[in-house]
Design a protein around this motif. Sequence first.
Motif, PDB file in Angstrom:
ATOM      1  N   ASP A 101      -9.974  -5.088  -3.266  1.00 36.72           N
ATOM      2  CA  ASP A 101      -9.745  -5.217  -1.833  1.00 36.72           C
ATOM      3  C   ASP A 101      -9.885  -6.668  -1.401  1.00 36.72           C
ATOM      4  OD1 ASP A 101      -9.378  -2.472  -1.578  1.00 36.72           O
ATOM      5  OD2 ASP A 101     -11.528  -2.109  -1.307  1.00 36.72           O
TER       6      ASP A 101
ATOM      7  N   PRO B 287      -8.786 -10.564   0.035  1.00 37.13           N
ATOM      8  CA  PRO B 287      -7.847 -11.603  -0.403  1.00 37.13           C
ATOM      9  C   PRO B 287      -7.703 -11.610  -1.923  1.00 37.13           C
ATOM     10  CG  PRO B 287      -9.497 -12.494   1.109  1.00 37.13           C
ATOM     11  CD  PRO B 287      -9.953 -11.133   0.743  1.00 37.13           C
TER      12      PRO B 287
ATOM     13  N   ALA C 221       1.552  -6.023  -2.530  1.00 36.17           N
ATOM     14  CA  ALA C 221       0.551  -7.090  -2.449  1.00 36.17           C
ATOM     15  C   ALA C 221       1.150  -8.480  -2.633  1.00 36.17           C
ATOM     16  CB  ALA C 221      -0.535  -6.865  -3.506  1.00 36.17           C
TER      17      ALA C 221
ATOM     18  N   ARG D 239       3.795  -8.638   5.312  1.00 36.28           N
ATOM     19  CA  ARG D 239       2.358  -8.923   5.258  1.00 36.28           C
ATOM     20  C   ARG D 239       1.787  -8.848   3.836  1.00 36.28           C
ATOM     21  NH1 ARG D 239       3.248  -6.020   9.989  1.00 36.28           N
ATOM     22  NH2 ARG D 239       2.571  -7.115  11.884  1.00 36.28           N
TER      23      ARG D 239
ATOM     24  N   ARG E 298      -0.353 -10.037   0.460  1.00 36.18           N
ATOM     25  CA  ARG E 298      -1.627 -10.721   0.225  1.00 36.18           C
ATOM     26  C   ARG E 298      -1.432 -12.004  -0.566  1.00 36.18           C
ATOM     27  NH1 ARG E 298      -4.674  -5.594  -2.210  1.00 36.18           N
ATOM     28  NH2 ARG E 298      -6.497  -6.969  -2.319  1.00 36.18           N
TER      29      ARG E 298
ATOM     30  N   ALA F   9      -2.260 -15.304   3.993  1.00 34.03           N
ATOM     31  CA  ALA F   9      -2.065 -14.913   2.601  1.00 34.03           C
ATOM     32  C   ALA F   9      -2.321 -16.080   1.665  1.00 34.03           C
ATOM     33  CB  ALA F   9      -0.643 -14.397   2.399  1.00 34.03           C
TER      34      ALA F   9
ATOM     35  N   HIS G 197      -7.445 -13.228   6.564  1.00 41.98           N
ATOM     36  CA  HIS G 197      -6.943 -12.207   5.658  1.00 41.98           C
ATOM     37  C   HIS G 197      -7.895 -11.026   5.599  1.00 41.98           C
ATOM     38  CE1 HIS G 197      -4.047 -11.245   2.469  1.00 41.98           C
ATOM     39  NE2 HIS G 197      -5.046 -10.470   2.030  1.00 41.98           N
TER      40      HIS G 197
ATOM     41  N   GLU H  75      -7.071  -7.103   6.436  1.00 48.70           N
ATOM     42  CA  GLU H  75      -7.272  -6.036   5.477  1.00 48.70           C
ATOM     43  C   GLU H  75      -8.143  -4.924   6.047  1.00 48.70           C
ATOM     44  OE1 GLU H  75      -4.655  -7.108   3.021  1.00 48.70           O
ATOM     45  OE2 GLU H  75      -6.005  -5.483   2.473  1.00 48.70           O
TER      46      GLU H  75
END
Length: 576
Positions: free
Chosen positions: A331, A333, A415, A487, A489, A517, A571, A575
């Motif tokens: 989970d 960044p 991701a 969006r 990561r 990101a 970030h 999340e």
Amino acid sequence: MTATAAPRRPLTALFGHLGGERRAISGTIVLVVVSQVCLGTISVLLAAAVGHAVVLGEAPPGWFWLLLAGLVAFRALLTWGEMDASHALAFRVLARLRMALFDRYAVALPTRRRENVGRAASTAMADTERLEFFYAHTVAQLLAAAVNTLLGLVLLTFVEPTLALVTLVALVLVLSTVPLGRHRLEALGQEVIEATGALSDRVVDVLGGLREVLGYGLHEPVRRQIRETGADAARSAARLETTQRVLAGAREAAVTLAGVGVLVSVLARDVAAEHVAALVVLALATVAPVADAAATCARLPALRASAARVGDELARPAVLTRDTPPAVLPDGPLGLVMSDVGFGYGERRVLDGFDLTIAPGEHVGLRGPPGAGKSTVVALASRLWDPDTGTIDLTGPETAPVAISGVEDAVLRVALTTVEQDGALFSGTVREAIAGPTTTDAEIASLLDRLGLADAVAPESHIGEGGLRLSGGQRARLRLARAVLHRPRILILDEPTADLDEDSARRVTDLLDTIPATMLVVSHRPQTLAGMDRVVDMGVDDSVETGVEIGPQEAPGKPSEPRRARNHAGHAARER
């Protein structure tokens, strides 16, 4: 995932990709078999009724007509059900074959050769369409012919054994036409598919490069090439058609001889006159499906050639491996670590011992001279290819590294997003081209304004095939907008400002500065790299590239470390 060699029996081998349709195929076969048996029964009963009326001078009883009407109605229902089921099955077969190809292309098509995809496209579109009829219709018809013929022989054996023997001889005579010209049909079928495939490949290539054709005035060379390729395909098809007609004549002669033999056999036997017509029709109804099957067999070589092309595509070697069991992404960044990575195109090594570490939330620039391997780094970091040596991992702030090869592709693509310099836009509206799963029109409009596109397009504006109605710079900014709206990561950008003027480039760099990101940006423009936390310079050492960090790049008044912390916070908040 590894590919296997193309099978020797391509039509049979492709059944493995239709596993989910086996029940539907079996159901269609049952419908066709029952329908054909019902048709044969109706024909024999009608012949019996005619013989009864002509010889005895009286009509069959009422129950006979009720039975015949019931069979006709039942046959009509079977025909309707057969057509409905087979057409629905044909579309599902087509979809399954194409999905199997696209699944294979996902791991095998982005090859190191950067090959032309015209053949892949024409195989997925043209060859699969030829095959759908075979699996949805032809297989059932061939099996129905076999069942119908077997039942006819059994019935004749009980009713008139001598006629059954004559009918069997007639069947052998008709079947003897199947091997005739087999090798020529195989060769011509392969030739036709290759010729028509080459035509499709060429047309796909031309459509893909239509701007170049128009821009360089290549109309006449293109027309000439397509005309010549089309003429080759037409000549091959004509030779195949001529061969099939000659063989069809031989089959018709065999069927005629069979019919004469059956008729002579019936007349020579001491058979009641009122039964002659029914016995003749029964014998011919036993032979006719085999004649139809023989005609179908003459057209199988071309289908086998199409199946071989599909099988060749499905046998492409994978450029990606899949680790099992799949790894779970951490989970928060994500960072990216490339360790001791080596990669080459054939004999030429491009990367050897390449190292690059990007912390979660960090913005890193990558620059170097042409041919230094920047695009290769982008492809490897995006997992379009696997490295020859070394590892590529995804990292979290406080978690162990996860091999990128261990992450399921669907999870990875959510991701990690890559914006290539020559990426594609699909035809449709701006909304359809760039919106993410939860994107609103307000978000699209706001982003278009920030990128300086609001005066040119709106969410409902149509952009044309591949963004044809837009300039190169507008397409580049829309590709970036599409990535931002999804969006990711980790965001990887290959020359995001190469096609932009100074004002548009500034808008892009201002936008990138606010994206939380983790980011890898390949660029040759100092203005774009100035906004990065640091820049890695790819130098040349005996034609082998290594990553050399040259330190942080600070935008005026924006030290890199505070911004990195802001990226982490932004970030993490998103999340949550």
